[in-house]
Every structure is written in structure tokens, then in C-alpha cells.
Write an enzyme that holds these catalytic residues in place. Structure first.
Site, short mmCIF file in Angstrom:
data_model
loop_
_atom_site.label_atom_id
_atom_site.label_comp_id
_atom_site.label_asym_id
_atom_site.label_seq_id
_atom_site.Cartn_x
_atom_site.Cartn_y
_atom_site.Cartn_z
N GLU A 1 -6.97 2.35 0.67
CA GLU A 1 -5.70 3.06 0.91
C GLU A 1 -5.25 2.86 2.37
OE1 GLU A 1 -4.27 4.00 -1.68
OE2 GLU A 1 -2.66 5.32 -1.05
N HIS B 1 3.37 -1.18 -0.43
CA HIS B 1 2.10 -0.47 -0.60
C HIS B 1 1.11 -1.32 -1.42
CE1 HIS B 1 -0.30 3.32 -1.10
NE2 HIS B 1 -0.71 2.68 -2.18
N GLU B 2 1.56 -1.76 -2.59
CA GLU B 2 0.66 -2.52 -3.47
C GLU B 2 0.30 -3.86 -2.84
OE1 GLU B 2 -0.81 -0.91 -5.76
OE2 GLU B 2 0.57 0.80 -5.73
N HIS C 1 -2.65 -3.36 -0.66
CA HIS C 1 -3.91 -3.36 -1.44
C HIS C 1 -4.30 -4.79 -1.80
CE1 HIS C 1 -4.65 0.89 -2.12
NE2 HIS C 1 -3.46 1.10 -2.64
#
Ligand code: ZN
Length: 501
Positions: free
Chosen positions: A294, A264-265, A268
Site C-alpha cells: 500500500e 493507485h493500482e 501496486h
């Protein structure tokens, strides 16, 4: 002698540096700082942010902006310089409307409320937090009033996170989504339980770390311009396009936690690493909005990282890393386990199919609070009723209900919808990507991510904050924000896993 645009960019660069220095201090606070440093650090951060704010809203900046605008009026309206001037102008006008008294009062109120919230959550005592939450929503209504006239009192707050987005649009999308999503979750619940017990065996941190890091290297996260550390809550932070860092946290008794947080990170971070160098040290060296940001994290975490082709590629390696825990577990069983759908109390632990329902609940309550149609004291009861209506469960206490999120204590109102919108946007992109890269699934199965990342770089990342979220969606999909691709993704994926008709 410097041109007006050069002078304007030099000033913006100085503001950028002050903000980047704050980000380094904030990163250090969450990753390395000993507890004793807290008070000094709060003072340092307050000083830097006040300097940045003063400089950004100064008359000098206003004059530089005006002079630059006269130059860019002669340029193509979509050039980097023209877009930089219009975006900074928008932000400058917004920030100049808010009084210094309001900023100081808001800062005082939220720093006090944050401490109270932490204790109230630990004690599961909403009554202790309510007296601090009331002035926060009052201050937020006052904030909205700086931007009158508006269509809805929620709009100016939403605009801080999703430029151009209106509460009415979000409401329409959510209304459309909710009934379908509630029905899907109900059908899955009726299909019977899934075994996820193997994910709760003991998984040593060092091996988890190495596996996750190897995956994001293959995705294309650049460790020459980034690094991963540990923190209590995973986050991404940027000190410039050549230093974009991520953090993760490890649970040795729950394998998915760190792995999917890392993916997820990294999603980003790859976004910000991909911004084109021309935009460096300007406010455009950032994501287009929180929802667009997101969309990138969810795309890598869910659409890639929780997909069947991804695990065809990586499951053998995971089994070799954890032979005692997973050696006897088939790929099919593991895939079902990491995609288990189950109504749960806590938003950050929710699965792909139930997550947005947690967001809709918060959006509806925030909107009613902003309209002054819902007394703060009634929040716990209304929260619990809606949890029952949307997810079929009722929190046993406020810590697992209305007190679970940090956002309101920090005065962040209008932020929650962006999480759900990010899920929708990710699926809209995904349909376009599948058209542009017809053998996408085969590539993922082969561990080839360069064409996918290349598409994201070309269409999204390089532009940074140059285009508004709605423009970016329009440029890529030819239409507006839509829930349909997301619903169709959920139906196909979970229909397959749970054998729904
Ligand atoms: Zn995120």
C-alpha cells in the site's frame, strides 16, 4: 541430478503455478466472465486452492524444505536462497498448525456470510448479518489459538498480513496519530468550504481512460508485461513478474475516481513488475506485506499524483482533453478541488487527511471483538459513536456505516490497519527519496519519473518479499515505523492549501 535447493524450488514453482492459475480465473471472473459462470468458477477455484494448499503443506514439501535448509545454513543468511528457505519455513509452520477441519468450516461460513452481507447491505439491515458475523469472529479466535502463546489474540491475524507486526505496536502508533489527525481535520473544517463542483461535470469514459493510461505509461508501468481492464472494484493481480495486471472503474460524473484508482493500482503493479527475476515462481515474488504494498500505491496516487508539481506538468494536458469542463478552471482551483478535505461516511471515498480515522475505528472494533469484549449486536451503535467522535458525523443507516466493507464477511480480520500503515510508510520513504533526489519536485514537474522509479526498484521492488516489512523500513530509514513524517506531510500540504497557521 537436481540439488536439494533446485528440488525445493521446483516444488515451490508448482505451488506458484497453481496459485497463478487461480489468479487468472479470479481475474476473468471479475473482468470478463458472464454471470452464469459463477457456480462452475467457484468449484474450479476451490479445487485449485485445495490442491495448492495440500501440495504446500505436504510431507514432501517438509522434506524438501529441510534438505534445502541444510544447504542454505552454509550460505550468507541474507542470500536469496537462505531467505527463501526461512520465509517458506515460517509459512509452512503456520499453515501446518491450522487443522483441515478449521479450514473447511471457515470456508463454508465465509461463503455463506458473504452472500448474507451483500443482501444485508442492500437492505441496510445489520440484524440480518449479525448471526453470520458471530461465528466468523468465533472462528477467528479459534484460529488465533492455533498460534498460542501470543501477546495478544489479534497478533496471529495481523501477522498474516504484516509479518512480525504486533497489535500493541499498531495501537501505539494510532494513539499517537489520532489526536493530531482529529485536530488537523477540525482545523480544515473550520477554514471553510472548497469548491469541487467542476469535478462532477460530465467526463466521457474514453477520454478518461486515455489520459490515465498515458500518465501511468510515463510513470513506468510496463504494458508489455501488463494491461488495464475494467471491473466493479479496481484491483491489481499478478500471474508472475512478467504479467501484472490492473483494473479500474469509471464514473462519468466524477473525474477523480478512475484517474486516481489507475495511479493507485499502477503503483501496486510497478512494485511486482520490479521484483528481480531470480525470485520468480517463488513465494518471494510478491510484496513484503500489505502495508508495504500500500505504501507503493499511495506514493504514486497521493505523494506524486495529488501533488502540485505533478499537476504543473499534467493540468494543461487534462484541460486539452476536457476543454469544455476545465478550460476556464485555473490550476490552483483544480488542485484545491482534488485535495478537498471533508469528513465522509465511506472509507473508500475518504480523502488523504481523514482516511486513517476510518481505519483506526475499524482496528479498535476488531480488537475488542477478538478480545470478546464487544458483543456483535452492539457493533452498529459503537460504530456510530466512534464516527461522531473521530469525524463529527453519524451514519444515517448501517449500509453507510458498519455494513459498508466486504472484509469481515470474508473473514478478513487484521487487514484494515495495513491501509493506514501504508500511508505512514509512504511518507517515511518519501523523506528519504527527497534526500537522495534533491531535485525530485523539478523532475516531477518535468514529467521525469525514471530516477524515482529507479530508487524504488533498487531499495524496495527488487527484493520482493525477501525482507520483513520491519527490516525493509529499518534498512531504508535506519529506524522503525513512525507517524511523524506522515503528520508533517499532512500539516505542510493542507496547511498550505487551507492557510492554517
Ligand atoms: Zn491498494
Amino acid at each position: 541430478m537436481a540439488t536439494p535447493i533446485e528440488r525445493f524450488r521446483r516444488l515451490l514453482g508448482e505451488v506458484y503455478d497453481l496459485n497463478a492459475a487461480s489468479s487468472v480465473l479470479a481475474w476473468d471472473q471479475q473482468v470478463l466472465m458472464p454471470p452464469g459462470g459463477a457456480e462452475g468458477r467457484a468449484a474450479q477455484l476451490a479445487t485449485l486452492s485445495s490442491l495448492a494448499h495440500t501440495k504446500f503443506t505436504s510431507d514432501e514439501m517438509g522434506e524438501a524444505l529441510e534438505a534445502a535448509r541444510q544447504e542454505t545454513d552454509k550460505l550468507d543468511a541474507d542470500s536469496d536462497e537462505a531467505r527463501l528457505v526461512s520465509e517458506v519455513g515460517r509459512e509452512y509452520d503456520k499453515q501446518r498448525k491450522v487443522t483441515a477441519e478449521w479450514v473447511a468450516e471457515f470456508s463454508r461460513t465465509t461463503s455463506l456470510a458473504h452472500q448474507t452481507w451483500q443482501k444485508a447491505k442492500a437492505d441496510s439491515d445489520f440484524g440480518a448479518f449479525a448471526p453470520q458475523l458471530k461465528p466468523i469472529f468465533k472462528l477467528r479466535r479459534d484460529y488465533a489459538d492455533f498460534f498460542k502463546p501470543y501477546d495478544h489474540v489479534y497478533d496471529p491475524l495481523l501477522d498474516d498480513f504484516e509479518p512480525g507486526m504486533k497489535a500493541a505496536q499498531v495501537q501505539e502508533i494510532f494513539d499517537d496519530l489520532r489526536t493530531h489527525q482529529v485536530a488537523l481535520v477540525q482545523a480544515i473544517a473550520d477554514a471553510g468550504p472548497t469548491d469541487g463542483s467542476m469535478l462532477h461535470l460530465h467526463y466521457p469514459e474514453a477520454e478518461q481512460w486515455a489520459f490515465g493510461e498515458a500518465v501511468i505509461r510515463e510513470f513506468g508501468y510496463d504494458f508489455e508485461r501488463g494491461r488495464q481492464d475494467k471491473s466493479a472494484h479496481p484491483f491489481t493481480t499478478s500471474f508472475g513478474i512478467n504479467d501484472v495486471r490492473i483494473t479500474t472503474r469509471f464514473m462519468e460524473d466524477f473525474l477523480p475516481s478512475a484517474l486516481f484508482a489507475t495511479l493507485h493500482e499502477a503503483g501496486h503493479a510497478m512494485y511486482e513488475q520490479g521484483v528481480k527475476p531470480d525470485l520468480a515462481r517463488t513465494p518471494l515474488a510478491d510484496g513484503a506485506s500489505l502495508a508495504i504494498h500500500e505504501s507503493q500505491s499511495r506514493l504514486w496516487e497521493n505523494l506524486v499524483g495529488r501533488s502540485w508539481p505533478f499537476w504543473v506538468r499534467f493540468y494543461g494536458r487534462l484541460q486539452e482533453t476536457f476543454p469544455a469542463q476545465l478550460g476556464g478552471v485555473s490550476l490552483e482551483t483544480f488542485y484545491r478541488a482534488i485535495n478537498k478535505v471533508e469528513p465522509s461516511l465511506i472509507r473508500v471515498e475518504a480523502d488523504e487527511a481523514t482516511y486513517n480515522l476510518h481505519i483506526m475505528l475499524r482496528f479498535e472494533l476488531e480488537k475488542a471483538l477478538m478480545e470478546d469484549n464487544l458483543p456483535v449486536d452492539d457493533l452498529p451503535a459503537v460504530w456510530n459513536d466512534k464516527m461522531q467522535e473521530y469525524l463529527g458525523i453519524t451514519p444515517p443507516n448501517d449500509a453507510q456505516g458498519v455494513l459498508q466493507d466486504v472484509h469481515w464477511s470474508a473473514g478478513l480480520v487484521g487487514y484494515f490497519p495495513t491501509y493506514a500503515l501504508g500511508n505512514l510508510v509512504a511518507c517515511q520513504w518519501w523523506e528519504r527519496i527527497a534526500e537522495a533526489i534533491p531535485d525530485l519536485e523539478k523532475q516531477v514537474e518535468a514529467g521525469k519519473f525514471d530516477e524515482l522509479l529507479g530508487w524504488l526498484r533498487t531499495n524496495i521492488h527488487q527484493h520482493g518479499r525477501k525482507f520483513k516489512p520491519t527490516e525493509l523500513i529499518e534498512r531504508i530509514t535506519g529506524g522503525g515505523l513512525s507517524a511523524e513524517p506522515y503528520l508533517s506531510y499532512l500539516r505542510t500540504k493542507f496547511g498550505g492549501i487551507y492557510g492554517l497557521s
